[in-house]
Design an enzyme around this catalytic site. Structure first.
Site, PDB file in Angstrom:
ATOM      1  CG  HIS A 191      -1.950  -1.024   1.267  1.00  0.00           C
ATOM      2  ND1 HIS A 191      -2.819  -1.243   0.230  1.00  0.00           N
ATOM      3  CD2 HIS A 191      -2.258  -1.951   2.218  1.00  0.00           C
ATOM      4  CE1 HIS A 191      -3.622  -2.257   0.533  1.00  0.00           C
ATOM      5  NE2 HIS A 191      -3.303  -2.706   1.728  1.00  0.00           N
ATOM      6  CG  ASP A 231      -2.555  -8.261   0.988  1.00  0.00           C
ATOM      7  OD1 ASP A 231      -1.818  -8.433   1.971  1.00  0.00           O
ATOM      8  OD2 ASP A 231      -3.628  -7.615   1.051  1.00  0.00           O
ATOM      9  CG  HIS A 243      -6.293  -5.303   1.924  1.00  0.00           C
ATOM     10  ND1 HIS A 243      -5.693  -6.135   2.856  1.00  0.00           N
ATOM     11  CD2 HIS A 243      -7.445  -4.867   2.483  1.00  0.00           C
ATOM     12  CE1 HIS A 243      -6.452  -6.191   3.942  1.00  0.00           C
ATOM     13  NE2 HIS A 243      -7.523  -5.434   3.743  1.00  0.00           N
ATOM     14  CG  ASP A 298      -4.600  -9.923   3.625  1.00  0.00           C
ATOM     15  OD1 ASP A 298      -4.344 -10.438   2.522  1.00  0.00           O
ATOM     16  OD2 ASP A 298      -4.316  -8.733   3.897  1.00  0.00           O
TER      17      ASP A 298
HETATM   18  N1  Q9C Z   1     -12.011   0.957   8.059  1.00  0.00           N
HETATM   19  C1  Q9C Z   1      -2.356  -5.059   4.443  1.00  0.00           C
HETATM   20  O1  Q9C Z   1      -2.958  -6.120   4.435  1.00  0.00           O
HETATM   21  N2  Q9C Z   1      -7.960  -1.455   7.167  1.00  0.00           N
HETATM   22  N3  Q9C Z   1      -2.910  -3.924   4.839  1.00  0.00           N
HETATM   23  C2  Q9C Z   1      -8.531  -0.214   7.564  1.00  0.00           C
HETATM   24  C3  Q9C Z   1     -10.593   1.040   7.916  1.00  0.00           C
HETATM   25  C4  Q9C Z   1      -6.617  -1.363   6.739  1.00  0.00           C
HETATM   26  C5  Q9C Z   1      -4.286  -3.904   5.224  1.00  0.00           C
HETATM   27  C6  Q9C Z   1     -10.003  -0.335   7.778  1.00  0.00           C
HETATM   28  C7  Q9C Z   1      -6.163  -2.641   6.120  1.00  0.00           C
HETATM   29  C8  Q9C Z   1      -4.726  -2.560   5.650  1.00  0.00           C
HETATM   30  C9  Q9C Z   1      -0.925  -5.018   4.087  1.00  0.00           C
HETATM   31 ZN    ZN Z   2      -3.858  -7.062   2.918  1.00  0.00          ZN
END
Ligand code: Q9C
Ligand code: ZN
Length: 567
Positions: free
Chosen positions: A164, A204, A206, A297
């Protein structure tokens, strides 16, 4: 074409142990120094206690410990972490960003908190700088060794994650974009290694927004990301992860996004994407090395992802990539927040890299309808860049599908999570723990089934059709916490046995039974009645209410009365 039945990749198997593959492993305890300062709050102010941050040091410890206890680490080339040099970070990040990360560990707690709050899903502590430098440097280290041929493949067990992180900002638990830095390092700083084309596979759950942007116009790097998108509502959100984002300029066509429409995608969905998008395109692209942004994940049991990839699924996905780039694969950990799931998944992947046993097994489920829709949309969007994608998929392939049934969940999930510590654990494991072999089922009297029924020669439906009395629970709302509550409630009551009857469409079919002697005992009135536990009663009430037959008051009083009534 489609191979949902069994695996078809033996071509790259090392045929004898003399050609054992050299697999690098990097881990460094110093990467555990980076952690959310709020996780220390319970010690100082117990009233301020909150959920620990999912991106925690135990993630990489869990993986490392598992690889040692299983003896897998001992078969790898273990290396120490190495810090990245600023000039290499500069290949993808601004000087300003480098200064932020470089200085963040030497400032005050308050300042760190202020800084972190400027970004999305970011924390900093005294260990952040060192961990970030080690994570990026370690991925470079193994990538270089694999590119040189000193290692066949490698896994960098690093944190913080990277995909990210953008040119000028940390984001989504990521500080430096580890995989992007290593990619640019190989392409720009090591022309001597002959790496001209790099495939980055980002599995991943995301979208890898940072990596996408860094190679947006770069035809040397094919970025392939499969992620939850949910119409742009899933993190990181917006339309960056859309399938219409295909790159720009010379890089047009070299950015491929596979955006899931919803949760619950699993092995069948990922493998359909592999068979009908990634693998054909990889063949046409012909990478010199593959880097995997290996978040776990999307694994079953992950608290953030909501997907259902099994360790076996990851193994097959990886195995299918091993035929490219002469097996040069570099994996770098990204997300993954269920300690058991990530440890098991990483282990499965490293076994594939070691090539010591064939990847065999079967998939019992079909991809979702939506998965075919997504695959078709991506193929169409990119068909002018990749000729392999211009072919139409045969109807008989896409007709193998599962409808997606929306689970209407009650207002708050957490309110009814009666096993808060167990919710995040591996569902398959939980099932394993409660199931008993079908052969335990003994029904000796009546024209019913005979004892020691064999699961091999009969399906569960055929067996149960011979039984007169049925107890069935409709399981559409069977989330793990509730399932465990039924099991626990039943086991404290009189359903001592939970039987595993087999799988249908990938869904385990369980039933709860008691001994016939228990039935007699209860009938005789000798058994003392005991009230269900509060959790169990609440779960039953909730089930009744969700069935829309009773109001909460009615259901509560019904359960109250039922607990005091003789059989
Ligand atoms: N409502 C990785 O898996 N979530 N990052 C925030 C806000 C953040 C995940 C939720 C998730 C980041 C590397
Ligand atoms: Zn992730």
């Amino acid at each position: 074409m489609a191979s949902y039945g069994f695996n078809d990749q033996y071509s790259s198997m090392a045929s004898d142990s003399s050609e054992r593959r050299r697999v690098g492993l990097i881990y460094d305890e110093r990467m555990c120094l980076h952690s959310d300062p709020n996780d220390l709050l319970p010690l100082v102010k117990p009233d301020k206690a909150r959920e620990p941050h999912p991106e925690c040091p135990d993630r990489i410890r869990a993986i490392w410990n598992k690889l040692h206890s299983s003896g897998i680490a001992q078969r790898c080339v273990v290396m120490e972490g190495k810090e990245v040099e600023d000039k290499h970070i500069e290949l993808v990040h601004t000087k300003k960003h480098i200064n932020l990360i470089k200085n963040v560990s030497s400032t005050t707690n308050l300042r760190r908190e202020e800084l972190a709050n400027k970004y999305s899903s970011i924390y900093f502590n005294e260990g952040s700088t060192e961990a970030a430098y080690l994570a990026a440097g370690s991925v470079i280290e193994v990538a270089e060794k694999v590119a040189e041929g000193e290692l066949d493949s490698a896994f960098a067990i690093v944190r913080p994650p990277g995909h990210h992180a953008e040119e000028n900002q940390p984001m989504g638990f990521c500080l430096y974009n580890n995989v992007a830095i290593a990619t640019r390092y190989l392409l720009d700083n090591r022309p001597d290694l002959g790496i001209k084309k790099i495939l980055i596979v980002d599995w991943d759950v995301h979208h890898g927004n940072g990596t996408q942007k860094m190679f947006w116009k770069d035809p040397r790097v094919l970025f392939f990301s499969v992620h939850r998108y949910d119409s742009g509502t899933f993190y990181p959100g917006g339309d960056d992860g859309s399938h219409v984002m295909t790159g720009d300029g010379l890089g047009k066509g070299y950015n491929i996004n596979v955006p899931w429409e919803h949760d619950r995608c699993g092995d069948a969905d990922y493998l359909a994407v592999w068979d009908h998008l990634l693998i054909p395109v990889a063949k046409e692209f012909g990478p010199d090395i593959i880097l995997i942004s290996a978040g776990f994940d999307a694994a079953i049991g992950d608290p953030l992802g909501g997907c259902r990839v099994s360790p076996y699924g990851y193994a097959v996905m990886l195995n299918k990539l091993l035929v490219f780039a002469r097996g040069k694969i570099v994996m770098a950990l990204e997300g993954g927040y269920n300690l058991d799931s990530i440890a098991n998944s990483v282990q499965a992947c490293i076994e594939v890299l070691l090539q010591q046993k064939p990847v065999i097994g079967t998939l019992e489920a079909y991809p979702f309808e939506s998965t075919w829709r997504v695959i078709q949309a991506v193929r169409k969007e990119l068909s002018s860049f990749w000729k392999t994608l211009a072919e139409r998929l045969p109807e008989k392939v896409t007709s193998m599908r599962t409808p997606f049934i929306q689970v209407v969940s009650s207002d708050s999930e957490d309110e009814y999570d009666n096993f808060p510590n167990r919710v995040s654990q591996d569902l398959e494991k939980d099932i394993d723990n409660v199931i008993q072999p079908f052969s335990d089922l003994k029904v000796n009297d009546g024209p019913g089934i005979t004892s020691q029924a064999s699961i091999i020669s009969h399906t569960w439906r055929a067996e149960l059709s011979k039984i007169d009395i049925w107890y069935a629970a409709f399981g559409s709302n069977m989330k793990l916490s509730r399932f465990l509550c039924y099991i626990a409630g039943g086991q404290n009551g009189w359903y001592h046995n939970v039987l595993y009857l087999g799988k249908e469409n990938g869904i385990p079919i369980l039933t709860m039974t008691c001994q016939l002697s228990d039935v007699d005992y209860f009938k005789s009135g000798k058994a003392s009645m005991c009230k269900p536990s509060k959790e169990y009663a609440n779960t039953l009430i909730r089930g009744l209410v969700e069935g829309k037959q009773l109001t909460e008051e009615e259901a509560t009083s019904y359960i109250q009365q039922a607990t005091n009534r003789p059989l």
